[in-house]
Design a protein around this motif. Sequence first.
Motif, mmCIF file in Angstrom:
data_model
loop_
_atom_site.group_PDB
_atom_site.id
_atom_site.type_symbol
_atom_site.label_atom_id
_atom_site.label_comp_id
_atom_site.label_asym_id
_atom_site.label_seq_id
_atom_site.Cartn_x
_atom_site.Cartn_y
_atom_site.Cartn_z
ATOM 1 N N GLY A 204 0.821 -1.338 0.049
ATOM 2 C CA GLY A 204 -0.140 -0.064 -0.125
ATOM 3 C C GLY A 204 0.799 1.352 -0.151
ATOM 4 O O GLY A 204 0.151 2.440 0.028
ATOM 5 N N SER A 205 2.019 1.076 0.187
ATOM 6 C CA SER A 205 2.962 2.213 0.014
ATOM 7 C C SER A 205 3.240 2.824 -1.138
ATOM 8 O O SER A 205 3.219 1.925 -2.368
ATOM 9 C CB SER A 205 4.282 1.936 0.753
ATOM 10 O OG SER A 205 4.299 1.562 2.092
ATOM 11 N N ARG A 206 3.196 4.139 -1.284
ATOM 12 C CA ARG A 206 3.593 4.720 -2.739
ATOM 13 C C ARG A 206 5.049 4.364 -3.095
ATOM 14 O O ARG A 206 5.455 4.435 -4.387
ATOM 15 C CB ARG A 206 3.399 6.241 -2.833
ATOM 16 C CG ARG A 206 1.821 6.598 -2.645
ATOM 17 C CD ARG A 206 1.430 7.915 -3.267
ATOM 18 N NE ARG A 206 2.281 8.864 -2.620
ATOM 19 C CZ ARG A 206 1.956 9.793 -1.391
ATOM 20 N NH1 ARG A 206 0.424 9.406 -0.837
ATOM 21 N NH2 ARG A 206 2.669 10.660 -0.918
ATOM 22 N N GLN A 207 5.772 4.294 -2.036
ATOM 23 C CA GLN A 207 7.209 3.917 -2.296
ATOM 24 C C GLN A 207 7.506 2.961 -1.357
ATOM 25 O O GLN A 207 7.656 3.066 -0.137
ATOM 26 C CB GLN A 207 8.167 5.264 -2.052
ATOM 27 C CG GLN A 207 9.455 4.902 -2.165
ATOM 28 C CD GLN A 207 10.280 6.262 -1.654
ATOM 29 O OE1 GLN A 207 9.621 7.353 -1.262
ATOM 30 N NE2 GLN A 207 11.695 6.168 -2.205
ATOM 31 N N MET B 98 8.326 9.485 6.320
ATOM 32 C CA MET B 98 7.344 8.385 6.280
ATOM 33 C C MET B 98 6.102 8.716 5.074
ATOM 34 O O MET B 98 5.303 8.075 5.198
ATOM 35 C CB MET B 98 6.437 8.121 7.530
ATOM 36 C CG MET B 98 7.243 7.530 8.341
ATOM 37 S SD MET B 98 7.466 5.537 8.043
ATOM 38 C CE MET B 98 5.681 5.219 8.142
ATOM 39 N N VAL B 99 6.237 9.726 4.510
ATOM 40 C CA VAL B 99 5.094 10.115 3.456
ATOM 41 C C VAL B 99 4.964 9.385 2.403
ATOM 42 O O VAL B 99 5.648 8.718 1.782
ATOM 43 C CB VAL B 99 5.750 11.544 2.858
ATOM 44 C CG1 VAL B 99 4.812 12.087 1.733
ATOM 45 C CG2 VAL B 99 5.769 12.761 3.959
ATOM 46 N N GLY B 100 3.615 8.753 2.334
ATOM 47 C CA GLY B 100 3.385 7.844 1.291
ATOM 48 C C GLY B 100 3.782 6.445 1.684
ATOM 49 O O GLY B 100 3.544 5.510 0.901
ATOM 50 N N LYS B 101 4.139 6.102 2.874
ATOM 51 C CA LYS B 101 4.625 4.856 3.466
ATOM 52 C C LYS B 101 3.769 4.265 4.483
ATOM 53 O O LYS B 101 3.227 4.806 5.277
ATOM 54 C CB LYS B 101 5.954 4.934 3.904
ATOM 55 C CG LYS B 101 6.917 5.387 2.793
ATOM 56 C CD LYS B 101 8.485 5.561 3.239
ATOM 57 C CE LYS B 101 9.388 6.335 2.334
ATOM 58 N NZ LYS B 101 8.663 7.661 2.107
ATOM 59 N N LYS B 102 3.460 2.905 4.177
ATOM 60 C CA LYS B 102 2.829 2.200 5.187
ATOM 61 C C LYS B 102 3.800 1.308 6.031
ATOM 62 O O LYS B 102 4.772 0.989 5.362
ATOM 63 C CB LYS B 102 1.807 1.155 4.537
ATOM 64 C CG LYS B 102 0.772 2.055 3.766
ATOM 65 C CD LYS B 102 -0.347 2.974 4.417
ATOM 66 C CE LYS B 102 -1.241 3.319 3.503
ATOM 67 N NZ LYS B 102 -2.168 4.136 3.949
ATOM 68 N N PHE B 103 3.380 1.150 7.165
ATOM 69 C CA PHE B 103 4.284 0.208 8.021
ATOM 70 C C PHE B 103 4.287 -1.269 7.479
ATOM 71 O O PHE B 103 3.310 -1.760 6.796
ATOM 72 C CB PHE B 103 3.462 0.090 9.429
ATOM 73 C CG PHE B 103 3.790 1.192 10.592
ATOM 74 C CD1 PHE B 103 4.967 2.103 10.129
ATOM 75 C CD2 PHE B 103 3.012 1.478 11.392
ATOM 76 C CE1 PHE B 103 5.095 3.046 11.135
ATOM 77 C CE2 PHE B 103 3.270 2.708 12.199
ATOM 78 C CZ PHE B 103 4.425 3.397 12.140
#
Length: 712
Positions: A263-266, A278-283
């Motif tokens: 789900g992370s953009r990066q 953490m912008v655009g990142k999921k754990f």
Amino acid sequence: MPAPAHITTVGVKRPGFATGGTSVTIQVPNSFATPVPNSVIHHYDVVISPSKKTLPARRGYFQSVRPGIGKMLINVNISTGMMYKKGPLLRVCLEYINKNNPNALSPTHGLSDRERLRLQRFISGIRILTTHLGPGGQKQTKPRVSMTVADYFRRTQNNPLQFPDVICAEVGSGALNPLELCDVPPGQLMRKQFPPEKTKDVLDFATKKPVGRLQSIKNGLDVLAYGQSEYVRQFGMNVDHTAGPLKVQARVLKPPTLKYGPGSRQMTVIPTNGAWNMVGKKFFKPVTIDRWAIVIYEQQRSFNDRSAQDMINGLCGSCRDVGIRLAPTPFIFWENGQGPIAKQLNNAGAACGKDGTGAQLLVVVLPEGGNDIYTNVKHFGDIIKGVATQCLKSSKCFRANPQYYANVCLKINVKLGGINTIPDPSSVSVLTDQYNPTIIMGADVIHPAPGSDGRPSFTALVASVDSNAAKYIAATRVQTSRQEMIEELEAMSHHCLSMYMRYREKVEGKAVGTTAPKRIIFYRDGVSEGQFKQVLEQELPLIKKACASLKINPKITMIVVGKRHHVRFKRDADRSGNCKAGTVVDRDVAHPIEFDFYLQAHGGLLGTSRPAHYSVLYDENNFSADALQSLSFTLCHVYARSTRSVSIPAPRYYADIVCSRAKNHYDPEGTLNFSDSATPVDEGQADISSLEAFRRGFMPLHKSQSSLMYFS
């Protein structure tokens, strides 16, 4: 004037230089060629605090002789300390308790036992000069009859006391001296824990950027005057300080690639100078929280319903951004911090589930100065109930920005079993070698503050349980006061190794018989160089015994990570003047025959960054210098509470936190008091100084928390 009285009341051979990374040349601003005979601290008057303060800060110099490769070095650094203010002891004591009237130091005028004991800890060991000896400085004959101290001075020395009810100072001989007749001579360094209210002032005073620190050291060479030293000349030595600071070869290691979740953009990120966002990142592995409650210990008129809702919206929004599923409607309770906190928290948790499941998370809002409430909360959550707790300061979460709640999410996720990020397998082959599963351990010992006699030391062992060295568990114990070697390391290692094998079988699905580690990498807190042999002779056998009891035979590597040293590096690489994150030095200032290196793993923010010093004491795995340096740098990036690399490997950092929270294992309402003003005889407890008393009072971690990163 009479003499002042004191108030009582082995290693492995270096494998060779590493070669990986970008080569750079940097300066060691505090190293000069050839030696000086002794380690000395010189002080000169640079005062931060006004003269009316009891503890003015001073800046001076530290110097020591260090072996280098092909030469001897003098290690010079600026040093900061607090000194007792010179002058009448009575005035010093009054300023410490923030009072003006001398009778405030009299029990008959309201001086409490707790305040007296706090003052005793402050001045214990200080040198004083007494002014009440007879003519020619001769001591008077002891009186043959019993009399009060005030009567003695009035009758035998014709010196009536101005404040006869004020407490006395007891010196080593047992004599009692009235405070008004004692003077504090100048130049006495306070070798005790700084008062909490002084910490910020001292840090502000001690903080110097590399350029300023180097200039201060250069200025001090005239004070140190090596060319004029009789000792240096007698030994036929020459100190060449005209060439300036030593220039050394260094390398900048490539940072690890960090991996985030679906789900992370990066999905991956490469840190820049030890930082990323953490912008655009999921754990990597976010948790789900269905049942939670908020307990607010701030007055409702100061932190009202609107403030609470703003906090809920901010926290829920940040949780959603990183992939945590958090129910949007928690139960909210306002409580009195003077009330029964455990009962209040239990009621809040019980309200979350009628089926008896209770809360998964308790968010607690603390007022300013809520340290006692914090201790109660952690004792309830970690020890009594086994529920995750997250404390927030009301002043911090009041209209807080998203970045604040993003940082809170980092802690909450791992406390509930989640994983924030992992090093990409391609970045660190030492960890991802499927044929050599590796457990990473970090160990630390914390001792009582100076003056806190009778309190024990605490030990901690933290170990990874997953294949990516991102998830950790901890074990902690009580042991003999001020003993550095870890007494119960065998039992603690057995626990951690068992949890590692259990996690690999139950969670990662490894086949039975393949869960045992093939390698143990053990990072030890910075014991002194003189204790390296003890670590090898006492602690290493205990780890091996734990392995033998589990019928496993992993190869062990032991590394001491030290921060208490005076080596600093300077390179104009960033705005702060510090070296880049990943700078490693393993020549010139390293040990000539042993396996050691300096690694500056974090980017500089304030002042001069301090590199960590790694000493490899034992290495059955025959790691190359490149491999250990890269691994250590990677582990500095998996600290769950930050999106910056930290200065030491995460497991070693966690062990330090676990040690410092050991007091939470004691009943906050019990008799074993850990407050700054407490002493071994506080509350009239005669057995409080007994180690067994502390061991009996030490409560184990709740079973449900033993597999979680409760310490994050």
